[in-house]
Design an enzyme around this catalytic site. Structure first.
Site, PDB file in Angstrom:
ATOM      1  N   SER A  73      46.402  39.599 -21.078  1.00 57.70           N
ATOM      2  CA  SER A  73      45.624  40.130 -22.453  1.00 57.70           C
ATOM      3  C   SER A  73      44.507  41.060 -22.539  1.00 57.70           C
ATOM      4  O   SER A  73      44.267  41.818 -23.191  1.00 57.70           O
ATOM      5  CB  SER A  73      45.716  39.020 -23.206  1.00 57.70           C
ATOM      6  OG  SER A  73      44.595  38.228 -22.464  1.00 57.70           O
ATOM      7  N   GLY A 111      49.271  36.899 -22.067  1.00 58.45           N
ATOM      8  CA  GLY A 111      49.608  35.599 -21.655  1.00 58.45           C
ATOM      9  C   GLY A 111      50.348  35.830 -20.158  1.00 58.45           C
ATOM     10  O   GLY A 111      50.798  34.807 -19.716  1.00 58.45           O
ATOM     11  N   ASN A 139      45.159  33.767 -16.753  1.00 53.90           N
ATOM     12  CA  ASN A 139      45.980  32.719 -16.998  1.00 53.90           C
ATOM     13  C   ASN A 139      46.378  31.709 -16.093  1.00 53.90           C
ATOM     14  O   ASN A 139      46.593  30.217 -16.784  1.00 53.90           O
ATOM     15  CB  ASN A 139      47.323  33.356 -17.802  1.00 53.90           C
ATOM     16  CG  ASN A 139      46.693  34.108 -18.995  1.00 53.90           C
ATOM     17  OD1 ASN A 139      46.034  33.712 -20.030  1.00 53.90           O
ATOM     18  ND2 ASN A 139      47.216  35.451 -19.030  1.00 53.90           N
ATOM     19  N   ASP A 222      37.905  33.905 -30.464  1.00 52.55           N
ATOM     20  CA  ASP A 222      38.330  32.789 -29.458  1.00 52.55           C
ATOM     21  C   ASP A 222      37.404  32.845 -28.293  1.00 52.55           C
ATOM     22  O   ASP A 222      37.473  31.789 -27.453  1.00 52.55           O
ATOM     23  CB  ASP A 222      39.605  33.301 -28.843  1.00 52.55           C
ATOM     24  CG  ASP A 222      39.622  34.756 -28.187  1.00 52.55           C
ATOM     25  OD1 ASP A 222      38.668  35.377 -27.945  1.00 52.55           O
ATOM     26  OD2 ASP A 222      40.755  35.253 -28.042  1.00 52.55           O
ATOM     27  N   HIS A 225      38.566  36.927 -25.279  1.00 49.68           N
ATOM     28  CA  HIS A 225      38.787  38.386 -25.432  1.00 49.68           C
ATOM     29  C   HIS A 225      37.722  39.307 -25.829  1.00 49.68           C
ATOM     30  O   HIS A 225      37.138  39.126 -27.264  1.00 49.68           O
ATOM     31  CB  HIS A 225      40.114  38.540 -26.159  1.00 49.68           C
ATOM     32  CG  HIS A 225      41.344  37.663 -25.632  1.00 49.68           C
ATOM     33  ND1 HIS A 225      41.914  36.512 -26.255  1.00 49.68           N
ATOM     34  CD2 HIS A 225      42.299  37.994 -24.452  1.00 49.68           C
ATOM     35  CE1 HIS A 225      42.668  36.095 -25.396  1.00 49.68           C
ATOM     36  NE2 HIS A 225      43.097  37.012 -24.444  1.00 49.68           N
TER      37      HIS A 225
END
Length: 249
Positions: A73, A111, A139, A222, A225
């Site tokens: 991502s 993801g 991830n 979040d 990012h």
């Protein structure tokens, strides 16, 4: 019924003659046209001559090579309104401004794990890649995947690239985890990337989110990012390693 057949016969009988006459006309036209084309071709440059006219040193110089950003991502530009603000697009703008003749391809999937990247790599390598930026692993760490598995997948990706295209230059992007994952795990996670870069003699970005990770104003809500401004800094982190490669070509 007989009267209808007679009438139909009168209508159809002349047609073969008319069609034959028309075909003769078409044949004559084609023969004349061919003669004109042959005359014109003698006055026109051959294909090879035309190529000599259009193929100049400037055209050859501007031939495009490929930089492929293969990641998760972070590479995909998750959460941005426009992927043109993601770091691969920022790199493309910089390269174009310097007239360096490279096309940057964004092959990021939000993801994505190292296992996922490994599984889709074969399709990705069907295209010609001059510089391969490998940005995967975050991830895996956030999901607590065993580091032996992460390491094995990254090594398999590196091996596959070299087997398919030995001349492709590989840049490995390092990643770090937030401290809440545990000190031992985060330290071992960080070491995976440094060790792989050293063992495989790869160009290495120690931490692709340097000066971005953990800074609230440079990250989305979040906290993971990057924002548009954050991606500009990420692009600079990549550029420090990428620039010598694209300039020496």
């Amino acid at each position: 019924m007989a009267e209808n057949n007679q009438m139909l016969s009168k209508i159809l009988d002349p047609m073969p003659y008319k069609i034959l006459k028309f075909c003769y006309f078409i044949l004559a036209f084609v023969l004349i046209s061919c003669g004109e084309d042959q005359k014109k071709s003698s006055d026109s440059p051959s294909v090879s001559e035309a190529e000599e006219v259009t193929t100049t040193p400037e055209v050859i110089k501007k031939s495009t090579k490929t930089i492929l950003c293969f990641g998760d991502s972070i590479t995909a530009g998750y959460g941005l309104e426009d992927t043109a603000d993601a770091y691969p697009a920022v790199l493309q703008s910089k390269i174009e401004s310097l007239d360096l003749g490279y096309t940057v391809i964004n092959s990021g999937v939000s993801g994505e794990t190292t296992a996922g990247g490994r599984s889709r790599l074969g399709w990705i390598l069907n295209q010609s890649v001059d510089i391969f930026l490998l940005e995967l692993g975050a991830n895996d760490g956030l999901r607590g995947i065993p580091l032996t598995e992460t390491r094995a997948n990254l090594q398999a990706i590196i091996d596959a690239i070299r087997q398919k295209s030995p001349d492709t230059k590989i840049i490995l992007a390092g990643m770090e985890l937030p401290p809440n994952m545990g000190q031992d795990y985060t330290a071992e996670f960080r070491a995976v990337f440094a060790d792989l870069a050293k063992e495989n003699n790869l160009a290495f970005i120690p931490f692709i989110l340097k000066d971005v990770g953990g800074i609230p104003e440079l990250n989305q809500n979040d906290g993971i990012h990057p924002t548009v401004e954050g991606h500009k800094i990420v692009a600079e982190n990549v550029w420090e390693v990428l620039e010598p490669m694209v300039r020496q070509e």
